[in-house]
Motif scaffolding. Structure first.
Motif, PDB file in Angstrom:
ATOM      1  N   GLN A   4       0.841  -1.198   0.000  1.00 28.55           N
ATOM      2  CA  GLN A   4       0.000   0.000   0.000  1.00 28.55           C
ATOM      3  C   GLN A   4       0.880   1.253   0.000  1.00 28.55           C
ATOM      4  O   GLN A   4       1.712   1.430   0.902  1.00 28.55           O
ATOM      5  CB  GLN A   4      -0.914   0.025   1.236  1.00 28.55           C
ATOM      6  CG  GLN A   4      -1.880  -1.146   1.348  1.00 28.55           C
ATOM      7  CD  GLN A   4      -1.301  -2.325   2.111  1.00 28.55           C
ATOM      8  OE1 GLN A   4      -0.525  -2.159   3.046  1.00 28.55           O
ATOM      9  NE2 GLN A   4      -1.676  -3.536   1.711  1.00 28.55           N
ATOM     10  N   GLN A   6       0.545   5.232   0.235  1.00 30.36           N
ATOM     11  CA  GLN A   6      -0.480   6.175   0.684  1.00 30.36           C
ATOM     12  C   GLN A   6       0.070   7.601   0.751  1.00 30.36           C
ATOM     13  O   GLN A   6       0.914   7.910   1.606  1.00 30.36           O
ATOM     14  CB  GLN A   6      -1.018   5.756   2.065  1.00 30.36           C
ATOM     15  CG  GLN A   6      -1.665   4.386   2.063  1.00 30.36           C
ATOM     16  CD  GLN A   6      -2.119   3.932   3.441  1.00 30.36           C
ATOM     17  OE1 GLN A   6      -1.891   4.616   4.436  1.00 30.36           O
ATOM     18  NE2 GLN A   6      -2.759   2.785   3.506  1.00 30.36           N
ATOM     19  N   THR A  24      -2.430   0.744  -4.604  1.00 30.67           N
ATOM     20  CA  THR A  24      -2.251  -0.527  -3.909  1.00 30.67           C
ATOM     21  C   THR A  24      -1.889  -1.609  -4.913  1.00 30.67           C
ATOM     22  O   THR A  24      -2.423  -1.637  -6.025  1.00 30.67           O
ATOM     23  CB  THR A  24      -3.545  -0.928  -3.166  1.00 30.67           C
ATOM     24  OG1 THR A  24      -3.841   0.064  -2.177  1.00 30.67           O
ATOM     25  CG2 THR A  24      -3.386  -2.281  -2.481  1.00 30.67           C
TER      26      THR A  24
END
Length: 364
Positions: A4, A6, A24
């Motif tokens: 992931q 972010q 992702t």
């Protein structure tokens, strides 16, 4: 293993090499980061590997934070293997020693090493090179050794930084197909960096188009090919046929006396660039090939080039020059009809500044 990313950013002296990137990679998925030199793709990969710190955001492996502005887990503790563009082989080790260094450290049994060796050496055409040192190998051979080394321990997450860039054309074609098959057979989660759309198509489940450190488009190979999000994306994917036109309504334009329909969101009177792929164009001497699902333009042949399997035919139209891949040579100055399907025709407003090589062929 899932990855992931972010809201990740990397800043070098106020320059945002990577700017607020989020996406992702699911377990077993292969994601290709596609973009030109300097767009931030290798920097992003190095942050995932732990070779670069990040300034904003965070990176997680299976939900566990491995990078944030306050913490960077060392590369050796991430369980990630990486294939570098410049090989990074041990110069004092033979091919076999380089490939199985990681297996030796992890104390993999000799039978499993032998099975892995047989598989990888056949796949990567390394038989006969076992006892050579990196200095005795060509660039392409060194790259294949680097790929074999990364795969030998069957990583759950593999990072690939331009892994096929130093192979010759034929071997690169073979390797991208074999590597795609191998990664899926092993169930390996992979993040792959390239500037080559064909390599991304062959390897990726999804393609992330990176432009100046930001995501321009993210989707499956089919999605980005059939619906480029911008004129820039279309250029990066090799759609170099560009014609000048004027919008009639939201999805049609006028070029000379012809009405061209395609995919776009326009306003009547807009200046428009019409984009098509050379392989989607067909040449005919009359309108017999044209139907309700196709566009057509009349033009005159100005030049033709033989490229081994097909001819590259240049046709001058009312909107500019088209390049068509055709099975036969066409005489210069011959009047022809170029047809192309509406769902392969992309219409973009002339509001975007596009740098070379994404050039528009102006009317002569």
């Amino acid at each position: 293993m899932s990855l992931q990313i972010q809201n990740v950013s990397k800043i070098f002296k106020q320059f945002r090499a990577v700017n607020d990137v989020s996406f992702t990679v699911e377990p077993g998925e292969i994601v290709s980061i596609l973009g030109p030199s300097g767009c931030g793709k290798s920097t992003l990969l190095q942050m995932v590997a732990g070779l670069q710190s990040l300034d904003e955001g965070e990176i997680r492996l299976d939900g566990k934070i491995i990078s944030s502005p306050n913490m960077t887990l060392p590369p050796e503790k991430r369980g990630i293997n990486m294939v570098f563009q410049d090989y990074a082989l041990w110069p004092h080790m033979t091919v076999v020693q380089n490939i199985f260094y990681g297996s030796k450290i992890r104390k993999v049994n000799k039978q499993e090493q032998a099975e892995t060796k047989n598989f990888l050496f056949n796949l990567l055409q390394l038989n006969g090179l076992e006892n050579r040192y990196p200095s005795e190998l060509s660039g392409g051979q060194q790259q294949r050794v680097a790929i074999a080394r990364a795969l030998s321990t069957k990583p759950t997450l593999l990072l690939l930084d331009e892994p096929l860039s130093n192979l010759d054309m034929q071997l690169r074609f073979e390797m991208r197909n074999e590597l795609s098959y191998l990664l899926r057979k092993l169930g390996t989660t992979a993040l792959h960096v390239t500037h080559d759309p064909l390599e991304a198509y062959a390897l990726a489940d999804r393609i992330l188009m990176l432009r100046e450190g930001q995501i321009e488009q993210y989707g499956t190979p089919m999605e980005v090919r059939q619906a480029p999000a911008s004129l820039w994306v279309a250029g990066l994917l090799g759609m170099t046929n560009r014609l000048m036109a004027t919008a009639k309504d939201s999805a049609s334009v006028k070029i000379g006396d012809a009405i061209i329909r395609g995919n776009g969101t326009l306003t009547n009177g807009d200046d428009v660039i019409v984009v098509m792929d050379s392989e989607a164009l067909k040449i005919g001497e009359n309108g017999n090939e044209i139907n309700s699902l196709k566009n057509s333009l009349h033009g005159r042949v100005t030049h033709s080039i033989f490229e081994g399997h097909k001819w590259r035919i240049m046709v001058e139209t009312a909107g500019g020059r088209l390049t068509v891949l055709h099975g036969e040579q066409v005489e210069v100055n011959k009047e022809v009809v170029v047809s192309f399907e509406r769902n392969h025709t992309f219409l973009y407003k002339q509001t975007e500044q596009v740098a070379p090589p994404f050039l528009v062929h102006n009317r002569m």
